[in-house]
Design an enzyme around this catalytic site. Structure first.
Site, short mmCIF file in Angstrom:
data_model
loop_
_atom_site.label_atom_id
_atom_site.label_comp_id
_atom_site.label_asym_id
_atom_site.label_seq_id
_atom_site.Cartn_x
_atom_site.Cartn_y
_atom_site.Cartn_z
N LYS A 79 0.85 -1.19 0.00
CA LYS A 79 0.00 0.00 0.00
C LYS A 79 0.89 1.24 0.00
O LYS A 79 1.91 1.27 0.69
CB LYS A 79 -0.90 -0.03 1.24
CG LYS A 79 -1.98 1.05 1.27
CD LYS A 79 -2.91 0.87 2.47
CE LYS A 79 -4.01 1.91 2.51
NZ LYS A 79 -4.95 1.71 3.65
N SER A 154 -9.90 1.68 2.48
CA SER A 154 -9.03 2.47 1.65
C SER A 154 -7.94 1.69 0.93
O SER A 154 -7.37 2.19 -0.03
CB SER A 154 -8.35 3.54 2.51
OG SER A 154 -7.49 2.92 3.47
N SER A 178 -10.10 -0.76 6.69
CA SER A 178 -9.51 -0.58 5.36
C SER A 178 -8.77 -1.78 4.78
O SER A 178 -8.37 -1.73 3.62
CB SER A 178 -8.56 0.61 5.36
OG SER A 178 -9.30 1.79 5.19
N1 GLN Z 1 -13.28 3.82 5.82
C1 GLN Z 1 -12.78 4.27 7.08
C2 GLN Z 1 -12.41 5.73 6.99
O1 GLN Z 1 -12.65 6.30 5.99
C3 GLN Z 1 -11.63 3.43 7.51
C4 GLN Z 1 -10.36 3.81 6.86
C5 GLN Z 1 -9.20 2.95 7.25
O2 GLN Z 1 -9.36 1.91 7.88
N2 GLN Z 1 -8.04 3.44 6.92
O3 GLN Z 1 -11.89 6.31 7.88
#
Ligand code: GLN
Length: 484
Positions: A79, A154, A178
């Site tokens: 990532k 994400s 995410s």
């Molecule tokens: N979707 C969640 C957010 O937007 C989690 C993001 C993540 O785990 N990095 O914060």
């Protein structure tokens, strides 16, 4: 048909024994990326030259009679919020344009030391804020199973890279879901380890009390293999647990006979699509058939997880992202005074969702609102931990859906942040508690898209969690099997 096997375990075994060269394995995967990543956009950067050098070095070790390690010659995608020395690391944000980290993240050092071949940096929602990878400054990633749909987020690029066969394994980060949510939407395995099990050194911070790095793979065993390689104490992360990496692979065959597994009542009803809930019940039946005792358990405060998260995570983000000031990293927009330069840089460099989070967090931490918002959210966090503690007095593991729906179409949720935030309703509570959880593919929804079921465990309960995951994997229905 390619002669290269599809799993990391098989590839590493073939490379270690000299049956297959790491370079052959790499070239096979680079060809797949060439053929399809123009359409999928899983990668921000393909590190072909560096990967070739790494593969050649692995092959030289094998030729010299040395063992390159447990991930010998296995292509791995990172990532793009994991620091790679001398290689652009963008967080899919314009604000880091041109920045090259002077060091490798601990996880990057560990996978390299285990013989893995880092193949590229994957796309994400900017600074890991989002659930669809639509918030990337470099365009969205597409779901390999249906390119009209999002891969989740994400870590959408890392999930899509594995689902598309660009790499058998990848690393993502999970702050509120995410890793698990994109794993579910792309039909792969994704694991969020216990907070502190994997070093965060070199992971660009979003919300430091929640962030954890973890694996994606097509099989449960490959996630166990990768987690074993990256876990374990690191003195450069003050929250790192002072314990050796767990042994996970050896527990995979132990089954679930006698394990008590609870379905979380609050996460089975409203807000969970009926076809997804049906798969969760089917998974519970399968675990029961394999000898587990299934019951229902209430985790009442879990219902408030989302609200607490959207105060705590933005609060931490507003502080963590203060460092992007036009002086120390990446882009700068010049202006007559320093304050104007800071503002112009941040205005141009951050996307809308990141700005929204910074504003939410700054507000929640401001004098006069701190107790009412941030302070209260911390209390809810404590209640969630207590409720989980009670649940784990009666159950070894918990079971829920990973995501309330299957993969949605592009643009479906971008206009309404709340509908996007609701994607993480099942995944966020474990981040607040610091516990491990993982998503395992379990058949398809009524639209034929993958469904993931989520296993939750108490802190350091990874090996029990993986045992149940292996059982679910063995009996998971095919994607196109009728669900009702
Ligand atoms: N979707 C969640 C957010 O937007 C989690 C993001 C993540 O785990 N990095 O914060």
């Amino acid at each position: 048909m390619s002669a290269v096997p599809s799993t990391a375990l098989e590839i590493a075994a073939a490379v270690r024994s000299g049956q297959l060269s790491a370079l052959e394995v790499l070239n096979d995967h680079l060809a797949r990326i060439d053929a399809r990543d123009g359409e999928i956009n899983a990668f921000n950067l393909v590190m072909a030259d560096e990967a070739r050098a790494a593969a050649v070095a692995v092959d030289a070790q094998v030729a010299a009679g040395e063992d390159p390690g447990s991930l010998a010659g296995v292509p791995l995608a990172l990532k793009d919020n994991l620091c790679t020395r001398g290689i652009p690391t963008t967080c899919s944000s314009r604000i880091l344009e041109g920045w090259r980290p002077p060091y490798d993240a601990t996880v990057v050092q560990r996978v390299n030391a285990a013989g893995a071949v880092s193949i590229g940096k994957t796309n994400l929602d900017e600074f890991a804020m989002g659930s669809s990878t639509e918030n990337s400054a470099f365009g969205p990633t597409r779901n390999p199973r249906d390119t009209g749909r999002v891969p989740g987020g994400s870590s959408g690029g890392s999930a899509a890279a594995v689902a598309a066969g660009f790499a058998p394994i990848s690393l993502g980060s999970d702050t509120g879901g995410s890793i698990r949510q994109p794993a579910a939407l792309c039909g792969v395995v994704g694991v969020k380890p216990t907070y502190g099990m994997v070093s965060r050194y070199g992971l660009i911070a979003f919300a430091s009390s929640l962030d954890q790095i973890g694996p994606f793979s097509t099989t449960v065993a490959d996630s166990a293999l990768l987690l074993e390689a990256i876990a374990g104490h690191d003195s450069r992360d003050s929250t790192s647990i002072d314990a050796p990496a767990p042994s996970l692979l050896e527990s995979l065959g132990q089954g679930v006979d006698g394990l008590r597994i609870g379905l979380v009542t609050e996460l089975m009803g409203e807000g969970i699509a009926p076809d997804v809930a049906a798969r969760v019940r089917q998974a519970a039946d399968a675990l029961a058939a394999a000898g587990a005792q299934i019951g229902e358990v209430s985790v009442p405060a879990a219902a408030y997880g989302l609200s607490a998260y959207y105060l705590i995570a933005p609060a931490e983000a507003s502080s963590n992202l203060a460092r992007y000031d036009g002086v120390r990293y990446g882009m700068r927009v010049d202006a007559p005074t320093t304050a104007e330069m800071n503002a112009a840089t941040r205005t141009a460099g951050f996307g809308d969702e990141v700005k929204r989070r910074i504003m939410l967090g700054t507000y929640a931490l401001s004098a006069g609102y701190y107790d009412a918002y941030y302070g209260k959210a911390l209390k809810v966090r404590t209640l969630i931990m207590r409720d989980f503690e009670k649940a784990y007095a009666d159950f070894d593991l918990l079971l829920t859906a990973t995501s309330p729906t299957t993969a949605f179409k592009f643009g479906d949720k971008t206009a309404d942040p709340l509908s996007m935030y609701l994607n993480d309703i099942c995944t966020i509570p474990t981040n607040l508690a610091g516990h491990p959880a993982m998503s395992v593919p379990f058949g398809g929804g009524s639209d034929g898209m993958p469904v993931g079921v989520q296993l939750l465990a108490p802190a350091l309960g990874e090996s029990t969690m993986f045992r149940a995951a292996a059982v679910l994997e063995a009996v998971a229905p095919a994607l196109d099997e009728v669900w009702s």
